[in-house]
Write a protein that holds these residues in place. Structure first.
Motif, short mmCIF file in Angstrom:
data_model
loop_
_atom_site.label_atom_id
_atom_site.label_comp_id
_atom_site.label_asym_id
_atom_site.label_seq_id
_atom_site.Cartn_x
_atom_site.Cartn_y
_atom_site.Cartn_z
N ASN A 125 0.96 -0.90 -0.12
CA ASN A 125 0.12 -0.41 -0.20
C ASN A 125 0.79 1.29 -0.37
O ASN A 125 0.53 2.00 0.42
CB ASN A 125 -0.73 -0.40 0.73
CG ASN A 125 -1.48 -1.12 0.95
OD1 ASN A 125 -2.74 -1.28 -0.07
ND2 ASN A 125 -1.94 -2.23 2.06
N ALA A 126 2.35 1.45 0.41
CA ALA A 126 2.95 2.26 0.02
C ALA A 126 4.41 1.94 -1.10
O ALA A 126 5.31 1.22 -0.40
CB ALA A 126 2.76 2.96 0.86
N ASP A 127 4.33 1.82 -2.22
CA ASP A 127 5.61 1.99 -3.11
C ASP A 127 6.28 3.28 -3.14
O ASP A 127 5.76 4.20 -4.12
CB ASP A 127 5.05 1.55 -4.06
CG ASP A 127 6.40 0.22 -4.84
OD1 ASP A 127 7.30 0.72 -4.77
OD2 ASP A 127 6.39 -0.20 -6.12
N MET A 138 -6.37 4.49 2.91
CA MET A 138 -7.16 4.53 3.50
C MET A 138 -7.11 3.27 3.59
O MET A 138 -7.06 2.49 5.22
CB MET A 138 -8.73 4.02 2.42
CG MET A 138 -9.42 3.28 3.01
SD MET A 138 -11.40 3.33 1.95
CE MET A 138 -10.61 2.00 1.07
N ALA A 139 -5.98 2.31 3.21
CA ALA A 139 -5.55 1.01 3.57
C ALA A 139 -4.06 0.90 4.36
O ALA A 139 -4.20 -0.14 5.55
CB ALA A 139 -4.74 0.36 2.95
N SER A 154 -6.44 7.60 6.19
CA SER A 154 -7.58 8.40 5.26
C SER A 154 -8.83 7.15 5.76
O SER A 154 -9.46 6.01 5.53
CB SER A 154 -7.29 9.02 4.27
OG SER A 154 -8.55 9.18 3.03
N LYS A 155 -9.97 7.81 5.66
CA LYS A 155 -11.92 7.28 5.67
C LYS A 155 -11.84 7.00 4.43
O LYS A 155 -12.84 5.97 3.99
CB LYS A 155 -12.72 7.17 6.27
CG LYS A 155 -11.60 7.80 8.13
CD LYS A 155 -13.46 8.37 8.78
CE LYS A 155 -12.91 8.25 10.70
NZ LYS A 155 -13.63 8.61 11.25
N ASN A 156 -11.03 7.71 3.12
CA ASN A 156 -12.04 8.33 1.96
C ASN A 156 -10.75 6.38 1.27
O ASN A 156 -9.58 6.18 1.06
CB ASN A 156 -11.52 9.17 1.38
CG ASN A 156 -12.77 9.99 1.77
OD1 ASN A 156 -13.76 9.22 2.67
ND2 ASN A 156 -11.66 11.32 2.72
#
Length: 460
Positions: free
Chosen positions: A26-28, A55-56, A60-62
């Motif tokens: 989720n973060a590359d 979000m992942a 964030s909730k979006n």
């Protein structure tokens, strides 16, 4: 996070050199450059973002994913006074579940901060923006809401901030270059012409809130607005708004030019004026006062107003009233008249969730030719229409009843005769019940009657 790879980390003279990769699903991200570790806001970093899913990651909730190449440079003696610059290439924001994607090919963001003033500058392929001023985060929102509520206390009920912060002031100027990536992403049916400018101003000390919009064209679906200029301001307990539109196309057959709307007021009482074809012989001007008694109760009182429809002169009679109470709409003898030809449209009654209520529209001596032009009917129609139709229970089961008489009716200059018909439409049954007939030169020629079911093609 997982799969963090640090290729280089070297600290010397309060300056850290870093070269690292984060290969989390989720973060590359790849990051390299220098960071001042003494506490001063000095850094020079390059970031290659293949994918970030906020979000992942739980920040964030979006839903949303980011990618792009970024260069970040900051310099300053402390967090009280510093500058920052971000240069970005091909930044992509996407919503995978909705199959939406927005791309900004290039952007340069500069930020200057001091105790006296902040300044933000954005230069991009999509939009340029210059924002300056000073904002106290804790009080700014309450200050703006209170300013909005002062002219309309019954509609907007926001309390006066306990401590006013007169230093809150901001000015923003936005110029749009290529709005399509944004509008297609947020509102696909909206089109705004390049060159559109928006100016926003808020000054707590002067108790001023202002908006200024200029656009060559704004389109939404089939609605087209050309040469748009909107100015709106709240000054202490007063509000003023001015909208001018050079040309407005509602449909192929209905077009308005030189539209002007002006409104001003305070303490919940607003006087408004709407006109089109201003300065021409066939100009129209509608005048009314809106009294906002609560957030759900409005009274509209009309002054005598002139209407020009298809070269016919009409007028709204002085004193006509319409009341809006929640989802109920009521009026008492609201009249639109054509004095020259003795034509009249009268509205009387109430539309509400109560099925016993009804709004009746009465028609007197209406020229069918004018009506057909307004509705965009291609055929040449003529005749005189009298009668009424009444609307009941529009929220649950719309019912429309009518009793109409069309006399001396001609179609393409061919005499047809006099029509009398009574109809009832019921939304629950999805059917029209009709009874009537046609007289040709005083003699009955056709009798009409029956039920037409809108959802059935063959059984009618």
């Amino acid at each position: 996070y997982k799969n963090l790879i640090i290729n280089n980390l070297n600290v010397k003279n309060n300056l850290a050199e870093i070269d690292a990769k984060l290969k989390d699903p989720n973060a590359d991200v790849e990051i390299s450059g220098t960071v001042d570790v003494s506490g001063k806001p000095n850094m020079n970093l390059e970031m290659k973002v293949q994918n970030i899913n906020p979000m992942a990651l739980g920040v964030s909730k979006n839903e949303g994913k980011f990618s792009g190449n970024l260069e970040l440079k900051t310099s300053g003696s402390s967090l009280d006074e510093f500058t920052a610059n971000v240069f970005a290439k091909k930044v992509v924001y996407s919503l995978p579940s909705q199959k939406k994607e927005m791309t900004v090919t290039m952007s340069n963001v500069s930020f200057m901060h001091s105790n006296q003033k902040d300044q933000l500058s954005i230069k991009s392929s999509m939009v340029d923006a210059e924002i300056s001023g000073k904002v106290d985060v804790e009080s700014f929102t309450n200050e703006v809401l209170y300013s909005c509520s002062r002219p309309l206390p019954s509609l907007l009920n926001f309390p006066k901030p306990k401590t006013r912060n007169s230093k809150n002031n901001i000015k923003a100027k936005i110029k749009i270059h290529d709005p399509e990536p944004f509008t297609k992403f947020i509102l696909p049916n909206l089109m705004v012409s390049p060159g559109t400018e928006i100016i926003l101003v808020f000054d707590a000390k002067k108790e001023l809130l202002g908006l200024d919009v200029t656009s060559n064209q704004i389109k939404y679906d089939s609605l087209i607005f050309d040469n748009v200029r909107l100015t709106q301001g709240v000054i202490k307990d007063s509000i003023v708004a001015n909208l001018n539109i050079g040309d407005f196309m509602l449909s192929d057959s209905l077009r308005f030019q030189k539209i002007s709307f002006f409104s001003r007021g305070n303490n919940g009482v607003i006087t408004s004026k709407l006109g089109w074809n201003m300065g021409k012989k066939n100009d129209t001007e509608i005048n009314w006062t809106t009294s906002i008694l609560s957030s759900t109760l409005y009274d509209l009182t009309f002054s005598k107003s002139n209407l020009r429809i298809n070269n016919s002169s009409w007028a709204i009679e002085n004193g006509g009233e319409i009341q809006v109470k929640g989802n109920s709409y009521s009026t008492n003898s609201f009249k639109i008249v054509n004095e020259k030809y003795k034509q009249e449209i009268c509205l009387d009654g109430k539309l509400s969730p109560d099925k016993e209520d009804s709004l009746q529209v009465s028609l007197f001596n209406i020229n069918v030719l004018d009506l057909s032009k307004l509705l965009g009917v291609d055929e040449d129609l003529s005749g005189t229409l009298n009668g009424y139709f009444a609307i009941h229970n529009p929220y649950e089961a719309l019912t429309i009843t009518s009793s109409l008489n069309l006399s001396a009716f001609k179609l393409n200059n061919q005499e047809i005769g006099d029509f009398n018909f009574f109809t009832t439409y019921n939304d629950k049954l999805s059917a029209v019940v009709m009874k009537g007939g046609v007289k040709y030169r005083g003699k009955s020629s056709i009798g009409l009657g029956g039920t037409y079911k809108l959802n059935e093609i063959d059984n009618n």
